[in-house]
Design a protein around this motif. Structure first.
Motif, mmCIF file in Angstrom:
data_model
loop_
_atom_site.group_PDB
_atom_site.id
_atom_site.type_symbol
_atom_site.label_atom_id
_atom_site.label_comp_id
_atom_site.label_asym_id
_atom_site.label_seq_id
_atom_site.Cartn_x
_atom_site.Cartn_y
_atom_site.Cartn_z
ATOM 1 N N PHE A 103 67.834 -59.652 -83.905
ATOM 2 C CA PHE A 103 68.577 -58.865 -84.903
ATOM 3 C C PHE A 103 69.063 -59.824 -85.980
ATOM 4 O O PHE A 103 69.928 -60.654 -85.745
ATOM 5 N N PHE A 104 68.490 -59.717 -87.177
ATOM 6 C CA PHE A 104 68.910 -60.533 -88.318
ATOM 7 C C PHE A 104 70.004 -59.793 -89.087
ATOM 8 O O PHE A 104 69.811 -58.645 -89.498
ATOM 9 N N TYR A 105 71.132 -60.442 -89.290
ATOM 10 C CA TYR A 105 72.243 -59.803 -90.014
ATOM 11 C C TYR A 105 72.788 -60.755 -91.075
ATOM 12 O O TYR A 105 72.739 -61.973 -90.920
ATOM 13 N N VAL A 106 73.298 -60.167 -92.146
ATOM 14 C CA VAL A 106 73.890 -60.967 -93.221
ATOM 15 C C VAL A 106 75.239 -61.491 -92.746
ATOM 16 O O VAL A 106 76.078 -60.734 -92.244
ATOM 17 N N ASP A 107 75.453 -62.764 -92.920
ATOM 18 C CA ASP A 107 76.662 -63.415 -92.409
ATOM 19 C C ASP A 107 77.824 -63.265 -93.394
ATOM 20 O O ASP A 107 78.319 -64.242 -93.958
ATOM 21 N N TRP A 108 78.270 -62.002 -93.581
ATOM 22 C CA TRP A 108 79.402 -61.748 -94.479
ATOM 23 C C TRP A 108 80.706 -62.219 -93.828
ATOM 24 O O TRP A 108 80.847 -62.201 -92.597
ATOM 25 N N PRO A 109 81.704 -62.618 -94.635
ATOM 26 C CA PRO A 109 82.946 -63.184 -94.075
ATOM 27 C C PRO A 109 83.704 -62.234 -93.154
ATOM 28 O O PRO A 109 84.341 -62.675 -92.200
ATOM 29 N N GLU A 110 83.656 -60.913 -93.431
ATOM 30 C CA GLU A 110 84.485 -59.989 -92.633
ATOM 31 C C GLU A 110 83.926 -59.784 -91.227
ATOM 32 O O GLU A 110 84.606 -59.246 -90.344
ATOM 33 N N GLY A 111 82.677 -60.199 -90.977
ATOM 34 C CA GLY A 111 82.133 -60.189 -89.632
ATOM 35 C C GLY A 111 81.631 -58.866 -89.104
ATOM 36 O O GLY A 111 81.247 -58.764 -87.937
ATOM 37 N N HIS A 112 81.610 -57.825 -89.948
ATOM 38 C CA HIS A 112 81.227 -56.510 -89.442
ATOM 39 C C HIS A 112 79.749 -56.444 -89.056
ATOM 40 O O HIS A 112 79.382 -55.813 -88.059
ATOM 41 N N GLN A 113 78.902 -57.109 -89.828
ATOM 42 C CA GLN A 113 77.473 -57.111 -89.504
ATOM 43 C C GLN A 113 77.208 -57.802 -88.164
ATOM 44 O O GLN A 113 76.358 -57.353 -87.381
ATOM 45 N N ARG A 114 77.918 -58.871 -87.916
ATOM 46 C CA ARG A 114 77.770 -59.556 -86.630
ATOM 47 C C ARG A 114 78.208 -58.640 -85.486
ATOM 48 O O ARG A 114 77.548 -58.568 -84.435
ATOM 49 N N TYR A 115 79.286 -57.910 -85.701
ATOM 50 C CA TYR A 115 79.792 -56.975 -84.693
ATOM 51 C C TYR A 115 78.748 -55.913 -84.369
ATOM 52 O O TYR A 115 78.515 -55.589 -83.197
ATOM 53 N N ILE A 116 78.094 -55.368 -85.401
ATOM 54 C CA ILE A 116 77.058 -54.348 -85.195
ATOM 55 C C ILE A 116 75.890 -54.923 -84.401
ATOM 56 O O ILE A 116 75.365 -54.295 -83.474
ATOM 57 N N ALA A 117 75.467 -56.140 -84.762
ATOM 58 C CA ALA A 117 74.352 -56.775 -84.057
ATOM 59 C C ALA A 117 74.688 -57.009 -82.589
ATOM 60 O O ALA A 117 73.862 -56.761 -81.702
ATOM 61 N N GLU A 118 75.899 -57.465 -82.323
ATOM 62 C CA GLU A 118 76.286 -57.736 -80.944
ATOM 63 C C GLU A 118 76.402 -56.458 -80.126
ATOM 64 O O GLU A 118 76.037 -56.421 -78.946
ATOM 65 N N GLN A 119 76.905 -55.389 -80.742
ATOM 66 C CA GLN A 119 76.972 -54.094 -80.049
ATOM 67 C C GLN A 119 75.573 -53.613 -79.676
ATOM 68 O O GLN A 119 75.347 -53.129 -78.561
ATOM 69 N N PHE A 120 74.659 -53.734 -80.618
ATOM 70 C CA PHE A 120 73.281 -53.332 -80.358
ATOM 71 C C PHE A 120 72.696 -54.144 -79.202
ATOM 72 O O PHE A 120 72.019 -53.606 -78.315
ATOM 73 N N GLY A 121 72.953 -55.437 -79.195
ATOM 74 C CA GLY A 121 72.440 -56.301 -78.141
ATOM 75 C C GLY A 121 72.956 -55.907 -76.770
ATOM 76 O O GLY A 121 72.192 -55.866 -75.794
ATOM 77 N N ARG A 122 74.247 -55.609 -76.685
ATOM 78 C CA ARG A 122 74.811 -55.188 -75.399
ATOM 79 C C ARG A 122 74.173 -53.890 -74.916
ATOM 80 O O ARG A 122 73.873 -53.737 -73.722
ATOM 81 N N ALA A 123 73.980 -52.953 -75.845
ATOM 82 C CA ALA A 123 73.370 -51.684 -75.465
ATOM 83 C C ALA A 123 71.925 -51.870 -75.023
ATOM 84 O O ALA A 123 71.462 -51.223 -74.073
ATOM 85 N N LEU A 124 71.195 -52.777 -75.673
ATOM 86 C CA LEU A 124 69.801 -53.021 -75.311
ATOM 87 C C LEU A 124 69.687 -53.676 -73.938
ATOM 88 O O LEU A 124 68.837 -53.297 -73.118
ATOM 89 N N LEU A 125 70.545 -54.641 -73.662
ATOM 90 C CA LEU A 125 70.511 -55.325 -72.371
ATOM 91 C C LEU A 125 70.857 -54.388 -71.219
ATOM 92 O O LEU A 125 70.459 -54.624 -70.077
ATOM 93 N N ALA A 126 71.595 -53.326 -71.533
ATOM 94 C CA ALA A 126 71.921 -52.343 -70.495
ATOM 95 C C ALA A 126 70.717 -51.487 -70.124
ATOM 96 O O ALA A 126 70.728 -50.816 -69.088
ATOM 97 N N LEU A 127 69.677 -51.520 -70.949
ATOM 98 C CA LEU A 127 68.506 -50.666 -70.721
ATOM 99 C C LEU A 127 67.358 -51.376 -70.031
ATOM 100 O O LEU A 127 66.471 -50.724 -69.469
ATOM 101 N N GLY A 128 67.331 -52.687 -70.090
ATOM 102 C CA GLY A 128 66.187 -53.377 -69.496
ATOM 103 C C GLY A 128 66.297 -54.884 -69.593
ATOM 104 O O GLY A 128 67.307 -55.437 -70.032
ATOM 105 N N HIS A 129 65.227 -55.526 -69.224
ATOM 106 C CA HIS A 129 65.164 -56.992 -69.162
ATOM 107 C C HIS A 129 64.681 -57.503 -70.517
ATOM 108 O O HIS A 129 63.482 -57.553 -70.787
ATOM 109 N N TYR A 130 65.624 -57.892 -71.382
ATOM 110 C CA TYR A 130 65.291 -58.335 -72.736
ATOM 111 C C TYR A 130 65.867 -59.711 -73.017
ATOM 112 O O TYR A 130 66.916 -60.092 -72.486
ATOM 113 N N ASP A 131 65.170 -60.416 -73.865
ATOM 114 C CA ASP A 131 65.674 -61.659 -74.434
ATOM 115 C C ASP A 131 66.150 -61.304 -75.837
ATOM 116 O O ASP A 131 65.340 -61.106 -76.746
#
Length: 363
Positions: free
Chosen positions: A78-106
């Motif tokens: 997940f490529f995200y723009v590194d804006w200072p407020e950190g919201h894009q990073r938060y979205i990427a990390e949420q997506f990652g947690r949800a994906l890892l809950a579904l299967g064996h992913y790197d």
């Protein structure tokens, strides 16, 4: 429900644990998992059964569970723009947690600078599937051609590419505007200011366009507050300058204000304070996006935004299903926003006022 929740939590932990084992090696026993992760026999058994059904483990009679040599491990970046407020990073990390809950992913969440050349970074990434928060600017014709020729699935965020059948996550802009205009109109507001202090591109541009189009259908008069942001601008400062300029030139010539985004609303609030305009007594405000900011304003602002946990799960599920069956068609997820209600919208129907900013005096 408790069993399911605990099994999901253990599944994520064991999926990560699998990466420590070479194919063909014996995996933990149920009793070891009980002790190490502090779960019951039932939770461990259900979770291991799921891993076995997904082909990540194989059971050998009288020997135990072994990591399969053919265990699939798909990689997603997940490529995200590194804006200072950190919201894009938060979205990427949420997506990652949800994906890892579904299967064996790197899974990797990868920040990038909006001024950098993104395409070489995407081409160099070895992931099986890429999710990209595109820079806040339009796609060029060359980039569209490149997308069509890219060899791996690539999902673009905040861009509606459904008409060309390309993988995308995007917001239903018309629904966002309907939610905002309905609340303004039901509370007696007819002249509505709108301020876009984020780059006029993708979902932000679509919301602005739809708001100006839909407002007359709700018997409302939109008042566009001029602001010309570009990618990389500090949106709270732009919002402050645009609001100050409008108020100095025209005064408060609307009773409701719709602001894109919640991050930019910090600048709006500063301008209102300097003009001694009170929310909601003098002006009702609704904001799109960033409820994590707007809930802490004084007063907290009614905000229209995604339920980000639910949307992360929906997006991850779409990616998971596609990787299981690429022939199922493009990954397309359209989000429908919800309203985070606060006390920033005044009901004009319930108050008879001689306030010079009332709707009657603005007609």
């Amino acid at each position: 429900m408790i069993l399911q929740e605990r099994s999901e939590q253990l599944y994520i932990k064991l999926s990560r644990e699998l990466k420590r084992f070479s194919p063909g090696k014996r995996f933990h026993t149920i009793r070891h998992i009980e002790r190490k992760f502090g779960v019951s026999y039932r939770v461990a058994d259900v979770t291991l059964d799921r891993l076995e059904k997904e082909g990540l483990l194989e059971r050998r009679d009288r020997s135990g569970l072994y990591v399969r040599s053919t265990a699939p491990c798909r990689s997603v970046a997940f490529f995200y723009v590194d804006w200072p407020e950190g919201h894009q990073r938060y979205i990427a990390e949420q997506f990652g947690r949800a994906l890892l809950a579904l299967g064996h992913y790197d899974f990797s969440a990868l920040p990038y600078n909006y001024q950098s050349d993104l395409i070489p970074q995407l081409e160099a990434c070895p992931a099986d599937l890429l999710v990209v928060s595109w820079p806040a600017r339009p796609l060029s014709s060359q980039e569209l051609v490149w997308l069509g020729q890219f060899s791996r699935p690539l999902v673009l965020c905040d861009l509606n590419l459904r008409d060309i059948s390309h993988h995308c996550f995007f917001v239903n802009s018309g629904y966002v505007c309907t939610l905002a205009l309905t609340r303004f109109r039901n509370n007696g507001h007819r002249r509505i200011g709108i301020l876009l202090a984020e780059p006029s591109f993708g979902g932000n541009w679509a919301i602005l366009h739809d708001f100006l189009t839909f407002a007359p259908l709700y018997d409302c008069v939109p008042v566009l507050i001029e602001c010309h942001p570009e990618s990389g601008n500090y949106s709270p400062e732009l919002a402050y300058l645009a609001m100050m300029k409008h108020l100095d030139r025209f005064g408060l010539n609307f009773t409701g204000l719709f602001v894109i985004s919640g991050y930019a609303a910090q600048g709006v609030q500063r301008a209102l304070n300097e003009h001694e305009i009170s929310v909601p007594d003098d002006l009702s405000v609704i904001v799109f996006g960033n409820p994590e900011f707007t809930a802490y304003f004084t007063p907290p602002l009614t905000t229209i935004a995604d339920d980000e946990n639910a949307m992360a799960a929906q997006k991850a599920d779409a990616v998971h299903r596609y990787l299981q069956n690429p022939a199922s068609g493009p990954i397309i997820v359209e989000s429908r926003a919800i309203v985070y209600e606060h006390q920033s919208v005044r009901n004009l129907h319930s108050t008879i006022t001689t306030n010079p900013n009332s709707e009657r005096n603005m007609a």
